[in-house]
Design a protein around this motif. Structure first.
Motif, mmCIF file in Angstrom:
data_model
loop_
_atom_site.group_PDB
_atom_site.id
_atom_site.type_symbol
_atom_site.label_atom_id
_atom_site.label_comp_id
_atom_site.label_asym_id
_atom_site.label_seq_id
_atom_site.Cartn_x
_atom_site.Cartn_y
_atom_site.Cartn_z
ATOM 1 N N THR A 1 58.327 25.263 51.809
ATOM 2 C CA THR A 1 57.504 26.166 51.088
ATOM 3 C C THR A 1 56.822 27.239 51.945
ATOM 4 O O THR A 1 56.641 28.104 51.962
ATOM 5 N N VAL A 2 56.222 26.512 53.084
ATOM 6 C CA VAL A 2 55.516 27.084 54.093
ATOM 7 C C VAL A 2 56.611 28.375 54.753
ATOM 8 O O VAL A 2 55.988 29.198 55.206
ATOM 9 N N LEU A 3 57.668 27.702 54.868
ATOM 10 C CA LEU A 3 58.530 28.644 55.601
ATOM 11 C C LEU A 3 58.928 29.827 54.997
ATOM 12 O O LEU A 3 58.755 31.010 55.355
ATOM 13 N N TYR A 4 59.054 29.793 53.425
ATOM 14 C CA TYR A 4 59.280 30.911 52.717
ATOM 15 C C TYR A 4 58.121 31.875 52.454
ATOM 16 O O TYR A 4 57.898 32.984 52.325
ATOM 17 N N ILE A 5 56.631 30.905 52.833
ATOM 18 C CA ILE A 5 55.479 32.162 52.817
ATOM 19 C C ILE A 5 55.487 32.797 53.886
ATOM 20 O O ILE A 5 55.178 34.071 53.778
ATOM 21 N N ALA A 6 55.821 32.159 55.113
ATOM 22 C CA ALA A 6 55.931 33.017 56.268
ATOM 23 C C ALA A 6 56.884 33.980 56.307
ATOM 24 O O ALA A 6 56.617 35.188 56.696
ATOM 25 N N LYS A 7 57.933 33.771 55.799
ATOM 26 C CA LYS A 7 59.188 35.014 55.355
ATOM 27 C C LYS A 7 58.454 36.024 54.690
ATOM 28 O O LYS A 7 58.707 37.251 54.877
ATOM 29 N N ALA B 1 51.869 20.938 42.370
ATOM 30 C CA ALA B 1 52.130 21.586 41.380
ATOM 31 C C ALA B 1 52.110 23.167 41.276
ATOM 32 O O ALA B 1 53.243 23.725 41.219
ATOM 33 N N ASP B 2 51.089 23.527 41.988
ATOM 34 C CA ASP B 2 50.825 24.904 42.277
ATOM 35 C C ASP B 2 51.830 25.453 43.261
ATOM 36 O O ASP B 2 52.302 26.441 43.417
ATOM 37 N N GLU B 3 51.978 24.580 44.423
ATOM 38 C CA GLU B 3 52.675 24.712 45.586
ATOM 39 C C GLU B 3 54.246 25.035 45.045
ATOM 40 O O GLU B 3 54.951 25.942 45.486
ATOM 41 N N ILE B 4 54.812 24.238 44.099
ATOM 42 C CA ILE B 4 56.205 24.195 43.601
ATOM 43 C C ILE B 4 56.251 25.511 42.933
ATOM 44 O O ILE B 4 57.270 26.367 43.249
ATOM 45 N N LYS B 5 55.418 25.915 42.197
ATOM 46 C CA LYS B 5 55.371 27.218 41.366
ATOM 47 C C LYS B 5 55.423 28.564 42.100
ATOM 48 O O LYS B 5 56.302 29.337 42.035
ATOM 49 N N LEU B 6 54.905 28.211 43.318
ATOM 50 C CA LEU B 6 54.781 29.303 44.302
ATOM 51 C C LEU B 6 56.231 29.493 45.034
ATOM 52 O O LEU B 6 56.541 30.473 45.126
ATOM 53 N N GLY B 7 56.627 28.295 45.499
ATOM 54 C CA GLY B 7 57.847 28.277 46.014
ATOM 55 C C GLY B 7 58.915 28.825 45.274
ATOM 56 O O GLY B 7 59.924 29.644 45.690
ATOM 57 N N VAL B 8 58.856 28.179 44.053
ATOM 58 C CA VAL B 8 60.062 28.899 42.885
ATOM 59 C C VAL B 8 59.947 30.568 43.121
ATOM 60 O O VAL B 8 61.062 30.962 43.143
#
Length: 224
Positions: free
Chosen positions: A16-22, A171-178
């Motif tokens: 999730t953090v990798l995709y946030i950085a991107k 749960a919020d992390e997963i929603k963000l990642g998706v």
């Protein structure tokens, strides 16, 4: 383009953090560790995730933290326990000073490639109580890194440790990642590292709970 080192274990949080950085426009340099963990399956996941995400570079550092053990993740003589919801103790799956070691490597890598940001997927919400996942620890490590790197001391280019999940429920992390395009089916969370996830260890239980709360299906296969 600004550069960032992302600590990528192959798990849900680091992906999730990798995709946030991107999403924030960073050129990503992913750093994973073969540290003697019994769940090395996560490294295969890290390779696939890094490839899918199109990172600039992915390095796997080999170090032997299993030489001294002290954790169910690195000592074959200690069984990985099922999650005990009633326990207030730090689980035996805590690896002594692991994030301190990983962040030290990341700081060296950052200074070498000219990155001023390190991303790490720690959280002090919905977690196992590990002391190296707290904001206080992140702040202290950032200060130490900037006291001990030439880029910060001599050139004024401070390194920032980014922990975007530290106060976020899983749960919020997963929603963000998706929403960012993360395929959680590529990630690995189970501490036991077998063909299928056990569904009962500390990490699996937290993951399953998060997917249930997010009302999303977890594509990883579970035994239980």
């Amino acid at each position: 383009m600004k550069k960032a080192i992302v600590l990528l274990s192959g798990g849900m949080d680091s992906t999730t953090v990798l995709y946030i950085a991107k999403a924030e426009g960073y050129e990503v340099y992913a750093l994973s560790f073969n540290y003697g963990q019994r769940h090395k399956k996560e490294l295969d996941c890290a390779r696939r995730i890094a490839d899918r995400a199109g990172v600039q570079e992915h390095i796997i550092v080999k170090t032997n933290m299993n030489a001294w053990g002290g954790s169910a993740l690195t000592d074959d003589k200690i069984d990985v326990p099922d999650r005990d919801e009633s326990s207030l103790d730090i689980p035996i799956t805590y690896v002594p000073a692991r994030n301190m070691i990983f962040l030290s490597y990341a700081a060296s890598y950052a200074e070498a490639v000219g990155a001023q940001d390190i991303f790490i997927g720690v959280s002090e919400v919905d977690y196992s109580g590990y002391v190296d996942c707290r904001q206080e620890f992140i702040d202290a490590m950032e200060n130490a890194i900037n006291m001990g790197t030439v880029c910060a001391v001599e050139k004024g280019k401070r390194i920032k440790i980014q922990a975007p999940l530290v106060h976020m429920k899983k749960a919020d992390e997963i929603k963000l990642g998706v929403s960012l395009g993360v395929d959680y089916g590529l990630t690995w969370t189970c501490y036991r590292g077998e063909e299928e996830a056990c569904g009962t260890c500390d990490s699996c239980v937290l993951r399953l709970k998060a997917f249930e709360e997010a009302r999303l299906r977890d594509e990883v296969r579970y035994k239980a």
